[in-house]
Design a protein around this motif. Structure first.
Motif, PDB file in Angstrom:
ATOM      1  N   ASN A  38      33.452  31.986  46.608  1.00 46.90           N
ATOM      2  CA  ASN A  38      34.182  31.082  45.711  1.00 46.90           C
ATOM      3  C   ASN A  38      34.102  31.572  44.276  1.00 46.90           C
ATOM      4  OD1 ASN A  38      34.796  29.446  47.855  1.00 46.90           O
ATOM      5  ND2 ASN A  38      33.729  27.654  47.099  1.00 46.90           N
ATOM      6  N   CYS A  39      32.955  32.117  43.883  1.00 45.78           N
ATOM      7  CA  CYS A  39      32.770  32.627  42.523  1.00 45.78           C
ATOM      8  C   CYS A  39      33.722  33.786  42.250  1.00 45.78           C
ATOM      9  CB  CYS A  39      31.334  33.075  42.299  1.00 45.78           C
ATOM     10  SG  CYS A  39      30.754  34.333  43.466  1.00 45.78           S
ATOM     11  N   PHE A  40      33.893  34.631  43.231  1.00 47.61           N
ATOM     12  CA  PHE A  40      34.762  35.799  43.148  1.00 47.61           C
ATOM     13  C   PHE A  40      36.216  35.371  42.936  1.00 47.61           C
ATOM     14  CE2 PHE A  40      37.154  39.212  45.306  1.00 47.61           C
ATOM     15  CZ  PHE A  40      36.620  40.333  44.687  1.00 47.61           C
ATOM     16  N   VAL A  41      36.679  34.439  43.755  1.00 47.91           N
ATOM     17  CA  VAL A  41      38.059  33.954  43.668  1.00 47.91           C
ATOM     18  C   VAL A  41      38.276  33.164  42.377  1.00 47.91           C
ATOM     19  CG1 VAL A  41      39.814  32.500  44.774  1.00 47.91           C
ATOM     20  CG2 VAL A  41      38.361  33.983  46.167  1.00 47.91           C
ATOM     21  N   ALA A  42      37.297  32.368  41.975  1.00 47.75           N
ATOM     22  CA  ALA A  42      37.412  31.599  40.729  1.00 47.75           C
ATOM     23  C   ALA A  42      37.533  32.537  39.533  1.00 47.75           C
ATOM     24  CB  ALA A  42      36.218  30.668  40.562  1.00 47.75           C
ATOM     25  N   CYS A  43      36.794  33.629  39.551  1.00 50.08           N
ATOM     26  CA  CYS A  43      36.876  34.626  38.481  1.00 50.08           C
ATOM     27  C   CYS A  43      38.258  35.264  38.457  1.00 50.08           C
ATOM     28  CB  CYS A  43      35.795  35.687  38.670  1.00 50.08           C
ATOM     29  SG  CYS A  43      35.753  36.914  37.355  1.00 50.08           S
ATOM     30  N   GLN A  92      41.038  33.958  39.518  1.00 49.44           N
ATOM     31  CA  GLN A  92      41.979  32.937  39.049  1.00 49.44           C
ATOM     32  C   GLN A  92      41.891  32.772  37.531  1.00 49.44           C
ATOM     33  OE1 GLN A  92      44.442  31.317  40.384  1.00 49.44           O
ATOM     34  NE2 GLN A  92      44.817  29.750  38.854  1.00 49.44           N
ATOM     35  N   ALA A  93      40.693  32.770  36.988  1.00 47.98           N
ATOM     36  CA  ALA A  93      40.502  32.575  35.549  1.00 47.98           C
ATOM     37  C   ALA A  93      41.063  33.730  34.726  1.00 47.98           C
ATOM     38  CB  ALA A  93      39.018  32.394  35.236  1.00 47.98           C
ATOM     39  N   HIS A  94      41.111  34.923  35.306  1.00 49.11           N
ATOM     40  CA  HIS A  94      41.540  36.100  34.558  1.00 49.11           C
ATOM     41  C   HIS A  94      42.879  36.671  35.009  1.00 49.11           C
ATOM     42  CE1 HIS A  94      37.215  35.874  33.762  1.00 49.11           C
ATOM     43  NE2 HIS A  94      37.583  36.304  32.576  1.00 49.11           N
ATOM     44  N   ARG A  95      43.602  35.939  35.832  1.00 51.96           N
ATOM     45  CA  ARG A  95      44.893  36.444  36.310  1.00 51.96           C
ATOM     46  C   ARG A  95      45.884  36.553  35.162  1.00 51.96           C
ATOM     47  NH1 ARG A  95      47.296  32.052  40.450  1.00 51.96           N
ATOM     48  NH2 ARG A  95      48.996  33.528  40.527  1.00 51.96           N
ATOM     49  N   ARG A  96      46.770  37.509  35.262  1.00 58.82           N
ATOM     50  CA  ARG A  96      47.748  37.773  34.192  1.00 58.82           C
ATOM     51  C   ARG A  96      48.881  36.747  34.185  1.00 58.82           C
ATOM     52  NH1 ARG A  96      44.798  41.278  32.089  1.00 58.82           N
ATOM     53  NH2 ARG A  96      44.582  43.400  32.802  1.00 58.82           N
ATOM     54  N   ASP A  97      49.312  36.311  35.371  1.00 59.94           N
ATOM     55  CA  ASP A  97      50.386  35.328  35.439  1.00 59.94           C
ATOM     56  C   ASP A  97      49.789  33.935  35.556  1.00 59.94           C
ATOM     57  OD1 ASP A  97      49.362  35.589  38.007  1.00 59.94           O
ATOM     58  OD2 ASP A  97      51.306  35.440  38.989  1.00 59.94           O
ATOM     59  N   ASP A 102      48.476  30.378  45.068  1.00 60.91           N
ATOM     60  CA  ASP A 102      49.394  31.521  45.085  1.00 60.91           C
ATOM     61  C   ASP A 102      48.779  32.766  44.432  1.00 60.91           C
ATOM     62  OD1 ASP A 102      49.549  30.966  42.376  1.00 60.91           O
ATOM     63  OD2 ASP A 102      51.670  30.485  42.372  1.00 60.91           O
ATOM     64  N   LEU A 103      47.469  32.778  44.274  1.00 58.80           N
ATOM     65  CA  LEU A 103      46.758  33.924  43.719  1.00 58.80           C
ATOM     66  C   LEU A 103      46.809  35.090  44.712  1.00 58.80           C
ATOM     67  CD1 LEU A 103      44.812  35.174  41.591  1.00 58.80           C
ATOM     68  CD2 LEU A 103      42.943  34.171  42.902  1.00 58.80           C
ATOM     69  N   ASP A 104      47.275  36.249  44.245  1.00 56.26           N
ATOM     70  CA  ASP A 104      47.342  37.442  45.084  1.00 56.26           C
ATOM     71  C   ASP A 104      45.987  38.145  45.038  1.00 56.26           C
ATOM     72  OD1 ASP A 104      47.813  39.828  46.397  1.00 56.26           O
ATOM     73  OD2 ASP A 104      49.591  40.363  45.215  1.00 56.26           O
ATOM     74  N   LEU A 105      45.222  38.022  46.091  1.00 50.76           N
ATOM     75  CA  LEU A 105      43.882  38.591  46.146  1.00 50.76           C
ATOM     76  C   LEU A 105      43.899  40.117  46.244  1.00 50.76           C
ATOM     77  CD1 LEU A 105      42.205  36.038  48.572  1.00 50.76           C
ATOM     78  CD2 LEU A 105      42.168  36.042  46.079  1.00 50.76           C
ATOM     79  N   THR A 106      45.050  40.687  46.564  1.00 53.68           N
ATOM     80  CA  THR A 106      45.140  42.144  46.696  1.00 53.68           C
ATOM     81  C   THR A 106      45.664  42.819  45.434  1.00 53.68           C
ATOM     82  OG1 THR A 106      47.387  42.048  47.615  1.00 53.68           O
ATOM     83  CG2 THR A 106      45.531  41.954  49.181  1.00 53.68           C
ATOM     84  N   ASP A 107      46.099  42.043  44.455  1.00 54.84           N
ATOM     85  CA  ASP A 107      46.645  42.595  43.212  1.00 54.84           C
ATOM     86  C   ASP A 107      45.511  43.051  42.301  1.00 54.84           C
ATOM     87  OD1 ASP A 107      47.893  43.196  40.812  1.00 54.84           O
ATOM     88  OD2 ASP A 107      48.965  41.285  40.668  1.00 54.84           O
ATOM     89  N   PRO A 108      45.440  44.358  41.994  1.00 57.03           N
ATOM     90  CA  PRO A 108      44.369  44.852  41.121  1.00 57.03           C
ATOM     91  C   PRO A 108      44.383  44.227  39.721  1.00 57.03           C
ATOM     92  CG  PRO A 108      45.661  46.677  42.011  1.00 57.03           C
ATOM     93  CD  PRO A 108      46.314  45.416  42.452  1.00 57.03           C
ATOM     94  N   GLN A 109      45.499  43.666  39.305  1.00 60.68           N
ATOM     95  CA  GLN A 109      45.564  43.000  38.001  1.00 60.68           C
ATOM     96  C   GLN A 109      44.731  41.726  37.981  1.00 60.68           C
ATOM     97  OE1 GLN A 109      47.056  44.268  35.233  1.00 60.68           O
ATOM     98  NE2 GLN A 109      47.393  46.054  36.532  1.00 60.68           N
ATOM     99  N   ASN A 110      44.420  41.199  39.145  1.00 62.62           N
ATOM    100  CA  ASN A 110      43.626  39.969  39.254  1.00 62.62           C
ATOM    101  C   ASN A 110      42.170  40.274  39.601  1.00 62.62           C
ATOM    102  OD1 ASN A 110      46.010  38.544  38.888  1.00 62.62           O
ATOM    103  ND2 ASN A 110      46.395  38.342  41.061  1.00 62.62           N
ATOM    104  N   GLU A 111      41.677  41.390  39.154  1.00 58.13           N
ATOM    105  CA  GLU A 111      40.348  41.861  39.524  1.00 58.13           C
ATOM    106  C   GLU A 111      39.233  40.933  39.037  1.00 58.13           C
ATOM    107  OE1 GLU A 111      38.377  46.251  39.806  1.00 58.13           O
ATOM    108  OE2 GLU A 111      40.107  45.953  38.533  1.00 58.13           O
ATOM    109  N   ALA A 112      38.283  40.660  39.916  1.00 59.43           N
ATOM    110  CA  ALA A 112      37.133  39.819  39.569  1.00 59.43           C
ATOM    111  C   ALA A 112      36.118  40.622  38.766  1.00 59.43           C
ATOM    112  CB  ALA A 112      36.475  39.275  40.830  1.00 59.43           C
ATOM    113  N   ARG A 113      35.337  39.921  37.984  1.00 60.18           N
ATOM    114  CA  ARG A 113      34.302  40.536  37.155  1.00 60.18           C
ATOM    115  C   ARG A 113      32.919  40.381  37.769  1.00 60.18           C
ATOM    116  NH1 ARG A 113      38.835  40.261  34.972  1.00 60.18           N
ATOM    117  NH2 ARG A 113      39.320  40.719  32.823  1.00 60.18           N
ATOM    118  N   ASN A 114      32.869  39.966  39.003  1.00 62.96           N
ATOM    119  CA  ASN A 114      31.616  39.824  39.739  1.00 62.96           C
ATOM    120  C   ASN A 114      31.872  40.235  41.178  1.00 62.96           C
ATOM    121  OD1 ASN A 114      32.662  37.577  41.311  1.00 62.96           O
ATOM    122  ND2 ASN A 114      32.351  36.315  39.511  1.00 62.96           N
TER     123      ASN A 114
END
Length: 150
Positions: free
Chosen positions: A16-21, A23-28, A34-46
């Motif tokens: 959950n921490c990974f996905v929340a990160c 989501q918090a840093h997504r560009r769009d 609708d968060l794309d977990l495979t998009d490198p632009q949405n990369e988690a910081r943990n």
């Protein structure tokens, strides 16, 4: 000053921490649904690492008192904020040498996946509210924020 703390014994690997990160840093803009977990632009910081014994270890920036990443940064892109105690990253100053990545004793910092020209690290969700998204999203309390003396 506040810091993120980890109680690895409570981590069940839910990510959950990974996905929340992400989501918090997504560009769009958009919802977590609708968060794309495979998009490198949405990369988690943990990240969460699963050990050979089946236990999980959350890997997070510790915003160290004596940060090796800051001491090894030749361009001045990483700085320790004296007021907040956080290690902050200025992408515009980064020379992409990745000395910080090599010198982090916890293996937290990494090059971004898409361009390999900048560093991905925790920013404590400074622009996203009072408490980091990862801590808010942790259902077991393995990730929490606590006040520390400066």
């Amino acid at each position: 000053m506040e810091r993120i703390f980890i109680d690895a014994a409570k981590c069940d690997g839910c990510r959950n921490c990974f996905v929340a990160c992400m989501q918090a840093h997504r560009r769009d803009s958009g919802s977590i649904y609708d968060l794309d977990l495979t998009d490198p632009q949405n990369e988690a910081r943990n990240r969460i690492v699963r050990g050979s014994d089946g236990t999980y270890t959350p890997i997070f920036c510790r915003h160290c008192d004596q940060p090796e990443c800051v001491m090894s940064c030749m361009s001045g892109a990483l700085k320790k904020d004296k007021e907040t105690g956080l290690v902050l990253y200025d992408e515009t100053r980064c020379g992409s040498c990745f000395m910080c990545v090599m010198n982090c004793p916890y293996g937290v910092l990494k090059a971004d996946t898409s361009t390999r020209t900048k560093v991905i690290k925790c920013d404590f969700c400074m622009e996203h509210g009072a408490q980091p998204s990862c801590a808010k999203a942790c259902p077991t309390g393995a990730i929490y924020v606590r006040e520390v003396k400066g």
